[in-house]
Write a protein that holds these residues in place. Sequence first.
Motif, PDB file in Angstrom:
ATOM      1  N   LEU A   5       0.837  -1.199   0.000  1.00 58.03           N
ATOM      2  CA  LEU A   5       0.000   0.000   0.000  1.00 58.03           C
ATOM      3  C   LEU A   5       0.874   1.251   0.000  1.00 58.03           C
ATOM      4  CD1 LEU A   5      -2.771  -0.948   2.599  1.00 58.03           C
ATOM      5  CD2 LEU A   5      -2.959  -0.932   0.106  1.00 58.03           C
ATOM      6  N   ASP A   6       0.470   2.234  -0.777  1.00 58.57           N
ATOM      7  CA  ASP A   6       1.246   3.462  -0.893  1.00 58.57           C
ATOM      8  C   ASP A   6       0.371   4.530  -1.529  1.00 58.57           C
ATOM      9  OD1 ASP A   6       3.332   5.282  -0.855  1.00 58.57           O
ATOM     10  OD2 ASP A   6       4.772   3.950  -1.831  1.00 58.57           O
ATOM     11  N   ASP A   7       0.898   5.730  -1.599  1.00 59.26           N
ATOM     12  CA  ASP A   7       0.283   6.812  -2.353  1.00 59.26           C
ATOM     13  C   ASP A   7       0.062   6.307  -3.781  1.00 59.26           C
ATOM     14  OD1 ASP A   7      -0.259   9.067  -3.867  1.00 59.26           O
ATOM     15  OD2 ASP A   7       1.519  10.161  -3.234  1.00 59.26           O
ATOM     16  N   SER A   8      -1.162   6.401  -4.267  1.00 58.83           N
ATOM     17  CA  SER A   8      -1.478   5.845  -5.594  1.00 58.83           C
ATOM     18  C   SER A   8      -0.614   6.445  -6.693  1.00 58.83           C
ATOM     19  CB  SER A   8      -2.958   6.067  -5.920  1.00 58.83           C
ATOM     20  OG  SER A   8      -3.263   7.447  -5.985  1.00 58.83           O
ATOM     21  N   LYS A   9      -0.186   7.705  -6.509  1.00 55.17           N
ATOM     22  CA  LYS A   9       0.628   8.356  -7.534  1.00 55.17           C
ATOM     23  C   LYS A   9       2.020   7.759  -7.633  1.00 55.17           C
ATOM     24  CE  LYS A   9      -0.017  12.400  -5.630  1.00 55.17           C
ATOM     25  NZ  LYS A   9      -1.033  12.002  -4.617  1.00 55.17           N
ATOM     26  N   ARG A  10       2.450   7.044  -6.605  1.00 56.02           N
ATOM     27  CA  ARG A  10       3.787   6.442  -6.613  1.00 56.02           C
ATOM     28  C   ARG A  10       3.765   4.997  -7.104  1.00 56.02           C
ATOM     29  NH1 ARG A  10       6.883   8.366  -1.132  1.00 56.02           N
ATOM     30  NH2 ARG A  10       5.687   6.639  -0.191  1.00 56.02           N
TER      31      ARG A  10
ATOM     32  N   GLY B 123      -0.811  12.386   3.817  1.00 61.35           N
ATOM     33  CA  GLY B 123      -1.295  11.224   4.558  1.00 61.35           C
ATOM     34  C   GLY B 123      -1.218   9.922   3.788  1.00 61.35           C
ATOM     35  N   ASP B 124      -1.338   9.990   2.439  1.00 58.19           N
ATOM     36  CA  ASP B 124      -1.278   8.753   1.656  1.00 58.19           C
ATOM     37  C   ASP B 124       0.122   8.154   1.645  1.00 58.19           C
ATOM     38  OD1 ASP B 124      -0.281  10.850   0.151  1.00 58.19           O
ATOM     39  OD2 ASP B 124      -1.733  10.644  -1.467  1.00 58.19           O
ATOM     40  N   GLN B 125       1.122   8.911   2.109  1.00 56.66           N
ATOM     41  CA  GLN B 125       2.476   8.387   2.246  1.00 56.66           C
ATOM     42  C   GLN B 125       2.824   8.058   3.696  1.00 56.66           C
ATOM     43  OE1 GLN B 125       5.429  10.818   0.201  1.00 56.66           O
ATOM     44  NE2 GLN B 125       3.895  11.519  -1.270  1.00 56.66           N
ATOM     45  N   ARG B 126       1.845   8.249   4.608  1.00 53.46           N
ATOM     46  CA  ARG B 126       2.089   8.046   6.037  1.00 53.46           C
ATOM     47  C   ARG B 126       1.168   7.010   6.657  1.00 53.46           C
ATOM     48  NH1 ARG B 126       1.385  13.934   8.363  1.00 53.46           N
ATOM     49  NH2 ARG B 126       2.416  13.087  10.219  1.00 53.46           N
TER      50      ARG B 126
END
Length: 226
Positions: free
Chosen positions: A65-70, A148-151
């Motif tokens: 799971l991660d930031d969708s942009k990454r 938050g999507d990276q945390r």
Amino acid sequence: MTRSQTAAPLLFDLPQAPDFSFEKRLIARGRGPVCGLDEAGRGPLAGPVVAAAVILDPKRIPKGLDDSKRLKPCDRERLFEEIIRKATAVSVASVAAGGIDTINILRASLEAMRRAAATLCVHPRHALVDGRDIPPGLGCEADALVKGDQRSQSIGAASIVAKVTRDRMMTRCAAVHPSYGFELHMGYATVRHRAAIVESGAVMRIHRMTFAPLKADAEPMAMEFE
């Protein structure tokens, strides 16, 4: 109802990948279930803004799971299916282009997140929201997490669900309006998209007429109907 907001993290404080630490602390305080909230589609010239709410099962958290942009598109698709299969609850909501034009993109994004949280089949006691703002009328306590999507894995999961859902919606728009190439740029202001607007004009109810450069074209049209 208490609403709090976290300070923006320093760049070197960001983890390499999100984890479940925010959620664990809240659950330990009796604040579970915890949902993650994120949106996709704030920047494009066309299409809806889509938000997702996800309550992860602490014992069945998908790996990666991660930031969708990454993430690569194939990894987003794989994780989307795994989130749907393993999460305790998932909900998606959107605000269409017309709604965005009426209330502005920030308010539309927050409203989509509120709707997503409200329609979860399991009521959350706390929400972790990506960004700086907490949706009005959320119905539970919440923290806003910058990046938050990276945390947070819950927010990361929500970002994936929102992104994949919106991409699929834009692909379906492309089948109806093929000249715009929506399936390639998802409504963002690419050179091809701008050229298609110049050549064919805007598509009502698909394009956001309050966004530049569409706003300049929409004003003369509005005057004609006055």
